[in-house]
Scaffold this motif. Structure first.
Motif, PDB file in Angstrom:
ATOM      1  N   LEU B 167       0.831  -1.204   0.000  1.00  0.00           N
ATOM      2  CA  LEU B 167       0.000   0.000   0.000  1.00  0.00           C
ATOM      3  C   LEU B 167       0.864   1.251   0.000  1.00  0.00           C
ATOM      4  CD1 LEU B 167      -2.845  -0.873   2.506  1.00  0.00           C
ATOM      5  CD2 LEU B 167      -2.900  -0.880   0.047  1.00  0.00           C
ATOM      6  N   GLN B 168       2.009   1.177   0.640  1.00  0.00           N
ATOM      7  CA  GLN B 168       2.848   2.369   0.700  1.00  0.00           C
ATOM      8  C   GLN B 168       4.041   2.317  -0.224  1.00  0.00           C
ATOM      9  OE1 GLN B 168       3.445   4.229   4.707  1.00  0.00           O
ATOM     10  NE2 GLN B 168       2.570   2.256   5.237  1.00  0.00           N
ATOM     11  N   LEU B 169       4.565   1.110  -0.428  1.00  0.00           N
ATOM     12  CA  LEU B 169       5.806   1.015  -1.199  1.00  0.00           C
ATOM     13  C   LEU B 169       5.560   0.801  -2.685  1.00  0.00           C
ATOM     14  CD1 LEU B 169       7.840  -1.174   1.297  1.00  0.00           C
ATOM     15  CD2 LEU B 169       7.907   1.285   0.996  1.00  0.00           C
ATOM     16  N   GLN B 170       4.297   0.589  -3.075  1.00  0.00           N
ATOM     17  CA  GLN B 170       3.923   0.361  -4.469  1.00  0.00           C
ATOM     18  C   GLN B 170       4.499  -0.934  -5.026  1.00  0.00           C
ATOM     19  OE1 GLN B 170       1.661   2.289  -5.104  1.00  0.00           O
ATOM     20  NE2 GLN B 170       2.053   4.157  -3.978  1.00  0.00           N
ATOM     21  N   SER B 171       5.814  -1.044  -5.094  1.00  0.00           N
ATOM     22  CA  SER B 171       6.351  -2.293  -5.640  1.00  0.00           C
ATOM     23  C   SER B 171       7.087  -3.053  -4.551  1.00  0.00           C
ATOM     24  CB  SER B 171       7.303  -1.997  -6.795  1.00  0.00           C
ATOM     25  OG  SER B 171       7.978  -3.183  -7.133  1.00  0.00           O
ATOM     26  N   ILE B 172       6.595  -4.254  -4.238  1.00  0.00           N
ATOM     27  CA  ILE B 172       7.217  -4.992  -3.141  1.00  0.00           C
ATOM     28  C   ILE B 172       7.718  -6.356  -3.600  1.00  0.00           C
ATOM     29  CG2 ILE B 172       5.907  -3.873  -1.319  1.00  0.00           C
ATOM     30  CD1 ILE B 172       4.203  -6.519  -1.269  1.00  0.00           C
ATOM     31  N   LEU B 173       7.953  -6.499  -4.917  1.00  0.00           N
ATOM     32  CA  LEU B 173       8.387  -7.814  -5.407  1.00  0.00           C
ATOM     33  C   LEU B 173       9.684  -8.247  -4.752  1.00  0.00           C
ATOM     34  CD1 LEU B 173       7.328  -7.661  -9.141  1.00  0.00           C
ATOM     35  CD2 LEU B 173       6.263  -8.870  -7.235  1.00  0.00           C
ATOM     36  N   GLY B 174      10.567  -7.279  -4.480  1.00  0.00           N
ATOM     37  CA  GLY B 174      11.828  -7.591  -3.807  1.00  0.00           C
ATOM     38  C   GLY B 174      11.578  -8.138  -2.422  1.00  0.00           C
ATOM     39  N   ILE B 175      10.717  -7.466  -1.682  1.00  0.00           N
ATOM     40  CA  ILE B 175      10.400  -7.897  -0.324  1.00  0.00           C
ATOM     41  C   ILE B 175       9.763  -9.286  -0.343  1.00  0.00           C
ATOM     42  CG2 ILE B 175       8.955  -7.420   1.694  1.00  0.00           C
ATOM     43  CD1 ILE B 175       9.259  -4.495   1.152  1.00  0.00           C
ATOM     44  N   ILE B 176       8.877  -9.496  -1.321  1.00  0.00           N
ATOM     45  CA  ILE B 176       8.197 -10.782  -1.402  1.00  0.00           C
ATOM     46  C   ILE B 176       9.196 -11.907  -1.647  1.00  0.00           C
ATOM     47  CG2 ILE B 176       6.664 -12.166  -2.854  1.00  0.00           C
ATOM     48  CD1 ILE B 176       4.893  -9.719  -3.125  1.00  0.00           C
ATOM     49  N   ARG B 177      10.145 -11.633  -2.539  1.00  0.00           N
ATOM     50  CA  ARG B 177      11.141 -12.662  -2.846  1.00  0.00           C
ATOM     51  C   ARG B 177      12.000 -12.952  -1.611  1.00  0.00           C
ATOM     52  NH1 ARG B 177      13.376 -10.966  -8.026  1.00  0.00           N
ATOM     53  NH2 ARG B 177      11.187 -11.112  -8.569  1.00  0.00           N
ATOM     54  N   ALA B 178      12.400 -11.867  -0.921  1.00  0.00           N
ATOM     55  CA  ALA B 178      13.203 -12.045   0.296  1.00  0.00           C
ATOM     56  C   ALA B 178      12.418 -12.874   1.311  1.00  0.00           C
ATOM     57  CB  ALA B 178      13.567 -10.689   0.878  1.00  0.00           C
ATOM     58  N   LYS B 179      11.141 -12.545   1.484  1.00  0.00           N
ATOM     59  CA  LYS B 179      10.306 -13.268   2.446  1.00  0.00           C
ATOM     60  C   LYS B 179      10.219 -14.744   2.083  1.00  0.00           C
ATOM     61  CE  LYS B 179       6.699 -14.761   2.185  1.00  0.00           C
ATOM     62  NZ  LYS B 179       5.428 -15.142   1.637  1.00  0.00           N
TER      63      LYS B 179
END
Lengths: 347, 263
Positions: B167-179
């Motif tokens: 909602l705030q970061l717009q693109s979180i594909l990096g975070i998702i991959r890290a998770k």
């Protein structure tokens, strides 16, 4: 038995159903630097610019009104709608709609409104339309009996029957939009927000949707707020329009009022008798006096003139006295042109 | 409350419309387990006991770990990221429903489907091909089933927490991959937690990840049993509560700062 029965709680309301005061929404936009070095610097320090998408809007909408909300791309229309539907929080100013604060009382508020975003569907993409409707019935707590009756009514008015068992992804744009509008109205909301509901639709689909909206507005006194780029929507549906540009309200009043205020130009369409008459027409009218004319083809001319400088009667007299013509039509300046003038020059 | 049941039903229907994905999925899981099976077999050719596991236990650990993953796995974070990118998140906000509960109930519907169409065939296939042992005792099996259910909630709530970042970061594909990698590693799916250095084990004790995979597997193998197993379920439940509240707070905080793409 009337097909539409008015909902309880609609009677005797005199305060506006939507009241926006000094509404303002700012967005912080990240300003990128240019080039590779700039991009590297952006990693460590970012500059932000604050833009006001909506910049102090006051707008009252009465119960049962059909308001057209128009403006060029990026004018702040959608942002206003998003604040009025409780999706975005205003930076300052306030909205009271149906007696509630759309953002703070969202869960209660959303039960009283219906929203259609023309660009995106609120139906579940992979499942049959009827399944989405059933889910919405649960969400809004519509009784089975009401549900069946409304579905029958909408099905008839919008021609949904053959669509109900198709997955949404297989519908055409026009079919999908009809379903979307039905979905937004299943719980008989008091206020309906329509954000470009006719975008990309063909004439028949548009017409069907317009007729439906007109019917709902007329029989149920549903308040409807419509944004669109298609001014024929506005002409056909809305008694009142509000024009917004760069976040500010430029005009708020009737369409006729706008025409009276700005429609200084009228036009006359002339069908000539033969192809030699064109020259004569030019001589008859002369130039200046706020008169301009253009050839549409060999036998048709359109004359534009400023109503304040010359009367229609005078022009027609000049023409019929000196030029053999078959037909003459007086036309009003199209609303598109008036709006175009406002967008480019302001009021 | 009925509405959330309806969300589960729709999620079930939705997933039904993509049947092919499940046939390829079964294959993927089989290949994954096979790779680990051969790795572990060669590891155990040198010694018959690694950190207190014999080969039979480790094969069971890996196979059952992947079998239950086929049940609890979901893509809430990815779905949310996509919805934010397409500006569809606005659609959720104009409905009188609780977004977190909506995603959770969709997940439950999806997992019911996964259980029938995915987990059962994978389990049958793996048990047929590899020497997978049954649960240590009947009671272990029962507690294991409950633990898996809690694991599903922990996994889904973690994903919701991550998805909300969109909602705030717009693109979180990096975070998702890290998770994704943190999850595979820290949940104990790839390696039992007991194989990790002691200091790392202590850190992981305070994190929710191991309760997704390691805890149910310990119960299955009977390495955690009786009162200890019940206590493990209790800890899982506490994590469900914590992650549920964190998710709510994060969501509330994030939508107040929302700016929507498009329009």
């Amino acid at each position: 038995m009337p097909i539409f029965s008015r909902l309880p709680g609609h009677e005797g309301v005199t305060v506006p159903i939507i009241e926006a005061r000094n509404l303002r929404k700012e967005f912080r936009v990240f300003k990128r630097r240019e080039g590779v070095w700039g991009a590297v610097r952006d990693l460590f320090h970012r500059d932000y610019v604050t833009l006001a998408a909506v910049d102090g809007i006051n707008l009252n909408v009465e119960e049962g009104e059909f308001l057209g909300y128009i403006g060029p791309n990026g004018a702040g229309k959608s942002t206003t709608i998003k604040m009025m539907t409780g999706i975005l929080v205003p930076t300052s100013g306030e909205i009271v709609a149906a007696g509630l604060d759309p953002y703070r009382d969202r869960t209660r508020y959303t039960k009283t409104i219906g929203v259609v975003f023309g660009q995106r569907t609120q139906l579940w993409w992979d499942i049959a339309v009827i399944e989405s409707f059933k889910l919405l019935r649960r969400i809004y707590d519509v009784s089975t009996e009401d549900f069946r009756q409304r579905l029958g009514l909408f099905g008839e008015l919008l021609g949904l029957d053959e669509l109900l068992h198709t997955p949404v992804r297989k519908l055409s744009l026009g079919q999908r939009m009809r379903c979307d509008i039905a979905a937004a109205l299943l719980h008989y909301p008091r206020i309906v927000f329509l954000d470009e509901p006719t975008i990309g639709l063909d004439v028949v689909a548009k017409d069907r949707i317009r007729e439906f909206l007109k019917e709902i507005n007329r029989t149920m006194k549903t308040t409807i707020l419509l944004t669109t780029h298609d001014l024929s929507d506005i002409e056909e549906l809305c008694r009142r329009i509000a024009i917004i540009d760069r976040g500010r309200l430029l005009y708020d009043g009737t369409l006729d009022g706008l025409r009276r205020r700005l429609g200084r130009f009228n036009q006359i369409l002339v069908h000539l008798h033969d192809r030699h008459s064109g020259l004569q027409l030019g001589q008859a009218l002369g130039s200046g006096n706020g008169i301009q004319w253009e050839h549409l083809d060999e036998l048709t001319c359109r004359i534009h003139y400023n109503r304040e400088q010359v009367s229609s009667a005078e022009i027609i007299r000049k023409i019929v006295n000196q030029v053999p013509v078959r037909d003459i039509f007086i036309e009003e300046q199209p609303i598109e042109e008036i709006i175009k003038t406002i967008y480019s020059r302001g009021l | 409350m009925l509405v959330y049941f309806e969300f589960s039903r729709v999620a079930f229907l939705k997933i039904l419309s993509y049947r092919l994905r499940y046939f390829t999925g079964i294959l993927t899981y089989f290949v994954n387990v096979s790779v680990y099976y051969f790795i572990w077999r060669s590891v155990y050719s040198a010694s018959s006991d690694v950190s207190g596991y014999d080969l039979g236990q480790i094969v069971t650990y890996v196979a059952v770990g992947w079998i239950i993953r086929s049940f609890y796995f979901n893509n809430i974070d990815r779905d949310m990221a996509a919805e934010v990118m397409e500006g569809k998140i606005a659609i959720n906000l104009i409905k009188p429903v609780d977004t977190q509960l909506m995603y959770l109930s969709q997940t439950i519907g999806e997992s019911c489907f996964r259980f029938v169409m995915f987990t059962l065939p994978i389990a049958a296939l793996l048990c047929f091909v590899y020497p997978v042992r049954p649960p240590a005792t009947f009671l272990s099996g029962l507690l294991f089933a409950m633990s898996c259910l809690l694991a599903l909630f922990i996994f889904a709530l973690l994903n919701f927490l991550v998805g909300t970042c969109a909602l705030q970061l717009q693109s979180i594909l990096g975070i998702i991959r890290a998770k994704y990698f943190i999850m595979e590693f820290m949940s104990g799916l790839l390696l039992p937690i007991a194989f990790f250095p002691r200091s790392l084990q202590e850190v992981m004790f305070y994190l929710p990840f191991q309760h997704v995979s390691y805890t149910p597997l310990q119960i299955y193998l009977g390495r955690v049993a009786g009162a200890a197993a019940v206590r493990a379920l209790g800890i899982q439940t506490v994590w469900v509560a914590i992650l549920y509240l964190l998710g709510r707070l994060h969501w509330k905080f994030s939508i107040a700062r929302l700016s929507i793409q498009g329009g």
